[in-house]
Design a protein around this motif. Structure first.
Motif, mmCIF file in Angstrom:
data_model
loop_
_atom_site.group_PDB
_atom_site.id
_atom_site.type_symbol
_atom_site.label_atom_id
_atom_site.label_comp_id
_atom_site.label_asym_id
_atom_site.label_seq_id
_atom_site.Cartn_x
_atom_site.Cartn_y
_atom_site.Cartn_z
ATOM 1 N N ILE A 1 52.381 -36.791 14.105
ATOM 2 C CA ILE A 1 53.759 -36.322 14.176
ATOM 3 C C ILE A 1 54.255 -36.005 12.767
ATOM 4 O O ILE A 1 54.059 -36.794 11.847
ATOM 5 C CB ILE A 1 54.645 -37.402 14.829
ATOM 6 N N PRO A 2 54.901 -34.852 12.559
ATOM 7 C CA PRO A 2 55.435 -34.519 11.233
ATOM 8 C C PRO A 2 56.462 -35.549 10.773
ATOM 9 O O PRO A 2 57.080 -36.250 11.575
ATOM 10 C CB PRO A 2 56.086 -33.150 11.436
ATOM 11 N N GLU A 3 56.648 -35.610 9.461
ATOM 12 C CA GLU A 3 57.541 -36.621 8.878
ATOM 13 C C GLU A 3 58.988 -36.430 9.284
ATOM 14 O O GLU A 3 59.749 -37.396 9.350
ATOM 15 C CB GLU A 3 57.464 -36.580 7.344
ATOM 16 N N ASP A 4 59.405 -35.191 9.560
ATOM 17 C CA ASP A 4 60.804 -34.947 9.876
ATOM 18 C C ASP A 4 61.123 -35.058 11.366
ATOM 19 O O ASP A 4 62.209 -34.714 11.797
ATOM 20 C CB ASP A 4 61.250 -33.584 9.339
ATOM 21 N N CYS A 5 60.177 -35.583 12.180
ATOM 22 C CA CYS A 5 60.411 -35.792 13.612
ATOM 23 C C CYS A 5 60.610 -37.276 13.889
ATOM 24 O O CYS A 5 59.988 -38.122 13.258
ATOM 25 C CB CYS A 5 59.232 -35.283 14.435
ATOM 26 N N ARG A 6 61.485 -37.587 14.841
ATOM 27 C CA ARG A 6 61.712 -38.978 15.231
ATOM 28 C C ARG A 6 60.944 -39.249 16.516
ATOM 29 O O ARG A 6 60.990 -38.479 17.460
ATOM 30 C CB ARG A 6 63.198 -39.223 15.455
ATOM 31 N N ALA B 1 49.507 -25.602 19.287
ATOM 32 C CA ALA B 1 48.217 -25.501 18.591
ATOM 33 C C ALA B 1 48.377 -25.000 17.164
ATOM 34 O O ALA B 1 47.464 -25.161 16.347
ATOM 35 C CB ALA B 1 47.279 -24.590 19.364
ATOM 36 N N LEU B 2 49.510 -24.410 16.832
ATOM 37 C CA LEU B 2 49.720 -23.954 15.455
ATOM 38 C C LEU B 2 49.701 -25.113 14.474
ATOM 39 O O LEU B 2 49.434 -24.918 13.287
ATOM 40 C CB LEU B 2 51.050 -23.189 15.340
ATOM 41 N N ASN B 3 49.980 -26.327 14.945
ATOM 42 C CA ASN B 3 49.942 -27.501 14.085
ATOM 43 C C ASN B 3 48.526 -27.815 13.620
ATOM 44 O O ASN B 3 48.342 -28.540 12.649
ATOM 45 C CB ASN B 3 50.537 -28.707 14.814
ATOM 46 N N GLN B 4 47.513 -27.278 14.295
ATOM 47 C CA GLN B 4 46.130 -27.522 13.907
ATOM 48 C C GLN B 4 45.707 -26.690 12.699
ATOM 49 O O GLN B 4 44.685 -26.957 12.084
ATOM 50 C CB GLN B 4 45.192 -27.238 15.088
ATOM 51 N N ILE B 5 46.477 -25.664 12.349
ATOM 52 C CA ILE B 5 46.205 -24.868 11.150
ATOM 53 C C ILE B 5 46.732 -25.666 9.966
ATOM 54 O O ILE B 5 47.921 -25.989 9.911
ATOM 55 C CB ILE B 5 46.881 -23.485 11.245
ATOM 56 N N SER C 1 57.647 -26.706 6.795
ATOM 57 C CA SER C 1 58.912 -27.164 7.359
ATOM 58 C C SER C 1 60.027 -26.248 6.897
ATOM 59 O O SER C 1 60.066 -25.844 5.735
ATOM 60 C CB SER C 1 59.193 -28.607 6.905
ATOM 61 N N LEU C 2 60.933 -25.920 7.801
ATOM 62 C CA LEU C 2 62.075 -25.084 7.426
ATOM 63 C C LEU C 2 63.167 -25.879 6.730
ATOM 64 O O LEU C 2 64.045 -25.301 6.112
ATOM 65 C CB LEU C 2 62.643 -24.390 8.662
ATOM 66 N N THR C 3 63.119 -27.205 6.854
ATOM 67 C CA THR C 3 64.165 -28.017 6.229
ATOM 68 C C THR C 3 63.936 -28.192 4.740
ATOM 69 O O THR C 3 64.886 -28.331 3.988
ATOM 70 C CB THR C 3 64.248 -29.393 6.906
ATOM 71 N N THR C 4 62.688 -28.196 4.312
ATOM 72 C CA THR C 4 62.367 -28.311 2.882
ATOM 73 C C THR C 4 61.429 -27.161 2.536
ATOM 74 O O THR C 4 60.230 -27.232 2.741
ATOM 75 C CB THR C 4 61.692 -29.646 2.560
ATOM 76 N N ILE C 5 61.993 -26.086 2.011
ATOM 77 C CA ILE C 5 61.191 -24.907 1.675
ATOM 78 C C ILE C 5 60.566 -25.132 0.303
ATOM 79 O O ILE C 5 61.256 -25.345 -0.683
ATOM 80 C CB ILE C 5 62.044 -23.636 1.694
#
Length: 98
Positions: free
Chosen positions: A3-8, A71-75, A82-86
């Motif tokens: 899970i990405p860091e910015d997800c709860r 599946a894009l997360n596998q790339i 992340s769009l929150t921290t460009i």
């Protein structure tokens, strides 16, 4: 990965139902704004008879986009995007998307 860091991950059932309510209401608004409530538009998208059989293609695309987007997360370089921290390397990608 994971899970990405910015997800709860610890959302309560009330928060999950609030997300479903938001998605359902925004989907309804999008359907009305695109004219899906008009019989001609609805028949155009969900046509299951020949010669213009668009319904199966629409349903196939609709149900396959969720797994394809996941599946894009596998790339590797998209997994950290992340769009929150460009970050500097992603500025060109963001400009290309605009």
């Amino acid at each position: 990965q994971g899970i990405p860091e910015d997800c709860r991950t610890d959302q309560s059932p009330v928060q999950i139902m609030a997300d479903f309510q938001y998605l359902l209401s925004m989907g309804f608004v999008l359907a009305v704004l695109t004219g899906m409530h008009w019989p001609d538009r609805f028949a155009y998208v969900f046509a299951f008879r020949r010669p213009k059989c668009r319904g199966p293609a629409f349903l196939l695309l609709f149900f396959s986009m969720g797994p394809a987007y996941g599946a894009l997360n596998q790339i590797p370089w998209l997994g950290s995007f992340s769009l929150t921290t460009i970050q500097r390397p992603y500025i060109v990608l963001c400009i290309a998307l605009l």
